[in-house]
Design an enzyme around this catalytic site. Structure first.
Site, PDB file in Angstrom:
ATOM      1  N   GLU A 190       0.827  -1.196   0.000  1.00 56.62           N
ATOM      2  CA  GLU A 190       0.000   0.000   0.000  1.00 56.62           C
ATOM      3  C   GLU A 190       0.866   1.252   0.000  1.00 56.62           C
ATOM      4  OE1 GLU A 190      -3.824  -1.865   2.196  1.00 56.62           O
ATOM      5  OE2 GLU A 190      -2.508  -0.674   3.438  1.00 56.62           O
ATOM      6  N   CYS A 215       3.394   8.756   0.891  1.00 58.99           N
ATOM      7  CA  CYS A 215       3.774   7.899   2.019  1.00 58.99           C
ATOM      8  C   CYS A 215       4.082   6.519   1.428  1.00 58.99           C
ATOM      9  CB  CYS A 215       2.620   7.833   3.016  1.00 58.99           C
ATOM     10  SG  CYS A 215       2.914   6.680   4.364  1.00 58.99           S
ATOM     11  N   CYS A 230       6.222  -6.345   8.195  1.00 60.24           N
ATOM     12  CA  CYS A 230       7.291  -5.803   9.053  1.00 60.24           C
ATOM     13  C   CYS A 230       7.601  -6.842  10.131  1.00 60.24           C
ATOM     14  CB  CYS A 230       6.844  -4.493   9.706  1.00 60.24           C
ATOM     15  SG  CYS A 230       8.102  -3.800  10.824  1.00 60.24           S
ATOM     16  N   CYS A 238       5.030  -4.433  16.406  1.00 57.61           N
ATOM     17  CA  CYS A 238       4.525  -3.487  17.408  1.00 57.61           C
ATOM     18  C   CYS A 238       3.038  -3.755  17.672  1.00 57.61           C
ATOM     19  CB  CYS A 238       4.732  -2.048  16.945  1.00 57.61           C
ATOM     20  SG  CYS A 238       6.460  -1.668  16.630  1.00 57.61           S
ATOM     21  N   CYS A 266       0.207  -1.676  15.739  1.00 59.33           N
ATOM     22  CA  CYS A 266       0.367  -1.449  14.294  1.00 59.33           C
ATOM     23  C   CYS A 266      -0.147  -2.622  13.473  1.00 59.33           C
ATOM     24  CB  CYS A 266       1.846  -1.203  14.010  1.00 59.33           C
ATOM     25  SG  CYS A 266       2.228  -1.070  12.266  1.00 59.33           S
ATOM     26  N   CYS A 270      -1.687   5.971   9.295  1.00 58.64           N
ATOM     27  CA  CYS A 270      -0.543   5.260   9.858  1.00 58.64           C
ATOM     28  C   CYS A 270      -1.012   4.082  10.690  1.00 58.64           C
ATOM     29  CB  CYS A 270       0.229   6.170  10.794  1.00 58.64           C
ATOM     30  SG  CYS A 270       0.734   7.670  10.019  1.00 58.64           S
TER      31      CYS A 270
HETATM   32  N1  SAH Z   1       8.469   1.278  10.768  1.00 53.80           N
HETATM   33  C1  SAH Z   1       8.582   2.690  10.782  1.00 53.80           C
HETATM   34  C2  SAH Z   1       7.799   3.366   9.685  1.00 53.80           C
HETATM   35  C3  SAH Z   1       6.381   2.896   9.468  1.00 53.80           C
HETATM   36  S1  SAH Z   1       5.202   3.193  10.754  1.00 53.80           S
HETATM   37  C4  SAH Z   1       8.233   3.244  12.142  1.00 53.80           C
HETATM   38  O1  SAH Z   1       7.706   2.510  12.970  1.00 53.80           O
HETATM   39  O2  SAH Z   1       8.532   4.409  12.363  1.00 53.80           O
HETATM   40  C5  SAH Z   1       4.825   4.896  10.566  1.00 53.80           C
HETATM   41  C6  SAH Z   1       4.176   5.543  11.793  1.00 53.80           C
HETATM   42  O3  SAH Z   1       2.847   5.054  12.058  1.00 53.80           O
HETATM   43  C7  SAH Z   1       4.959   5.303  13.076  1.00 53.80           C
HETATM   44  O4  SAH Z   1       5.161   6.455  13.835  1.00 53.80           O
HETATM   45  C8  SAH Z   1       4.040   4.363  13.785  1.00 53.80           C
HETATM   46  O5  SAH Z   1       4.298   4.338  15.098  1.00 53.80           O
HETATM   47  C9  SAH Z   1       2.683   4.914  13.430  1.00 53.80           C
HETATM   48  N2  SAH Z   1       1.560   4.036  13.779  1.00 53.80           N
HETATM   49  C10 SAH Z   1       1.578   2.696  13.895  1.00 53.80           C
HETATM   50  N3  SAH Z   1       0.378   2.232  14.279  1.00 53.80           N
HETATM   51  C11 SAH Z   1      -0.440   3.311  14.427  1.00 53.80           C
HETATM   52  C12 SAH Z   1      -1.816   3.479  14.789  1.00 53.80           C
HETATM   53  N4  SAH Z   1      -2.596   2.436  15.072  1.00 53.80           N
HETATM   54  N5  SAH Z   1      -2.314   4.730  14.815  1.00 53.80           N
HETATM   55  C13 SAH Z   1      -1.548   5.795  14.477  1.00 53.80           C
HETATM   56  N6  SAH Z   1      -0.252   5.694  14.133  1.00 53.80           N
HETATM   57  C14 SAH Z   1       0.305   4.468  14.096  1.00 53.80           C
HETATM   58 FE1  SF4 Z   2       6.961  -2.132  11.915  1.00 51.49          FE
HETATM   59 FE2  SF4 Z   2       4.588  -1.005  12.403  1.00 51.49          FE
HETATM   60 FE3  SF4 Z   2       6.409  -1.157  14.344  1.00 51.49          FE
HETATM   61 FE4  SF4 Z   2       6.804   0.528  12.253  1.00 51.49          FE
HETATM   62  S1  SF4 Z   2       5.189   0.651  13.774  1.00 51.49           S
HETATM   63  S2  SF4 Z   2       8.296  -0.880  13.190  1.00 51.49           S
HETATM   64  S3  SF4 Z   2       5.846  -0.691  10.583  1.00 51.49           S
HETATM   65  S4  SF4 Z   2       5.428  -2.914  13.320  1.00 51.49           S
END
Ligand code: SAH
Ligand code: SF4
Length: 349
Positions: free
Chosen positions: A91, A109, A116, A120, A123, A334
């Site tokens: 995406e 973006c 990944c 997390c 996410c 995000c």
């Molecule tokens: N892996 C990298 C880049 C992709 S994530 C990273 O973690 O920075 C991009 C952003 O989306 C990060 O700041 C992440 O923490 C945020 N993000 C992840 N899950 C989210 C959610 N449920 N709501 C809002 N932002 C989120």
């Molecule tokens: Fe990976 Fe999502 Fe964590 Fe970014 S926020 S490192 S994309 S699992």
């Protein structure tokens, strides 16, 4: 097997032409044709002789993704799902920004991995696990495809995946898109967002100094961060801070700390205090507080203390903005990016 020409930097393409005993400037002509004129076949590059066009066509191909779907949110974020050559889905999001005086610009973006590995808790991409890294050409092609819609001035590597775990390909994609013989995008308009892969932050500081860095911190308390971001346990906060101090010193750039505010999880006064303490040792730093977008894989809710949390940081001398994520109504925001390419369908999230 043919190779994707979008994987090659200008220097690599010059090396290729040199190996054919051709003039180096042919590489510039190819860059101009693909990244400025947006030619999608070698045979259409009429500045080259027929012989060279045919040679290129025998050795390379030009990646063109199949578009599976697109959805535009009420607040002007369009999420595209693209199919890769191995049928995997990724995406990419085109975001329209408008400032206070009504000026608009577009941001791409981009994804860097299919899935990944870092898992997390908050996410959606993290829940997919890792399928593979994207190739350089696949990162470049996302940008070109989004730019078919509107001229784009900014890139954020905040789509699916962890950019610093695919460092070489991300670096090459940046070299290609910023090359003055091709798309010539401004390096200062590119932001890499990382969850904090410490050794790679040193490498980034040494090698790609002009891009901006954002770090997904989400908690400045070690045990909390370990539970929210289990894949980062090997990169503890004290080491992360050292890396960011080095980054500040080496590049003079500000580091943005991204901090999702999740109700009852990381939004208390002691969480804010820990964040202030973490930031104190950094010379150039600002905090971007992010509104949590709900996803159905956990019970997390957006914090009810967003304004209060921001105020605490501000009164403690920390620059802090509150960001409302765009595109929530089409799952383009995000943390909402996830595809299930095995069955070739998207998660309904
Ligand atoms: N892996 C990298 C880049 C992709 S994530 C990273 O973690 O920075 C991009 C952003 O989306 C990060 O700041 C992440 O923490 C945020 N993000 C992840 N899950 C989210 C959610 N449920 N709501 C809002 N932002 C989120
Ligand atoms: Fe990976 Fe999502 Fe964590 Fe970014 S926020 S490192 S994309 S699992």
């Amino acid at each position: 097997m043919k190779k994707d020409i979008k994987n090659l930097t200008l220097r690599e393409l010059e090396g290729f032409f040199a190996s054919l005993n051709e003039k180096k400037y042919r590489a510039k002509e190819v860059f101009n044709a693909i990244y400025k004129e947006r030619k999608e076949s070698f045979l259409a590059i009429t500045t080259l002789s027929k012989e060279i066009r045919e040679t290129l066509d025998n050795i390379f191909y030009i990646t063109i993704f199949k578009e599976i779907s697109r959805k535009t949110s009420k607040d002007d974020a369009t999420k595209f799902v693209f199919e890769l050559s191995d049928k995997r889905l990724i995406e990419s999001v085109l975001i329209k920004n408008t400032n206070k005086i009504g000026r608009t610009w577009f941001t791409a973006c981009l994804s860097t991995q299919v899935g990944c590995p870092l898992g997390c808790q908050f996410c959606a991409t993290g829940k997919m696990g890792i399928i593979r890294n994207l190739e350089t050409g696949e990162i470049v092609e996302q940008f070109l495809r989004l730019e078919r819609e509107n001229p784009i001035s900014n890139i954020v590597f905040m789509g699916m995946g962890e950019p610093l775990l695919n460092y070489e390909n991300v670096k090459k994609a940046i070299q290609i898109l910023t090359d003055e013989n091709g798309r010539n995008l401004g390096k200062r308009h590119i932001t890499i967002s990382t969850s904090g892969i410490t050794p790679m932050i040193y490498k980034l500081a040494d090698e790609i100094q002009s891009v901006k860095l954002a770090v997904s911190l989400h908690s400045a308390i070690q045990i909390k961060r370990d539970s929210l971001m289990p894949g980062l346990k090997n990169y503890p906060l004290n080491k992360l801070k050292e890396a960011l101090v080095y980054y500040n010193k080496k590049t003079g750039n500000t580091v943005t700390l991204e901090y999702l505010l999740i109700d009852g999880i990381n939004d208390s006064k002691s969480d804010a205090e820990a964040l202030v303490k973490f930031s104190r040792d950094l010379r150039f730093v600002k905090v971007n507080l992010i509104h949590y977008n709900e996803i159905p894989i956990n019970n997390f809710k957006p914090s009810s203390k967003e304004i209060e949390f921001q105020k605490f940081l501000l009164t403690n001398g920390l620059r802090a903005t509150l960001r409302l994520s765009k595109g929530t109504d089409v799952s383009a925001a995000c943390g909402q990016l996830a595809t299930n390419s095995k069955e070739n369908i998207q998660f309904k999230i």
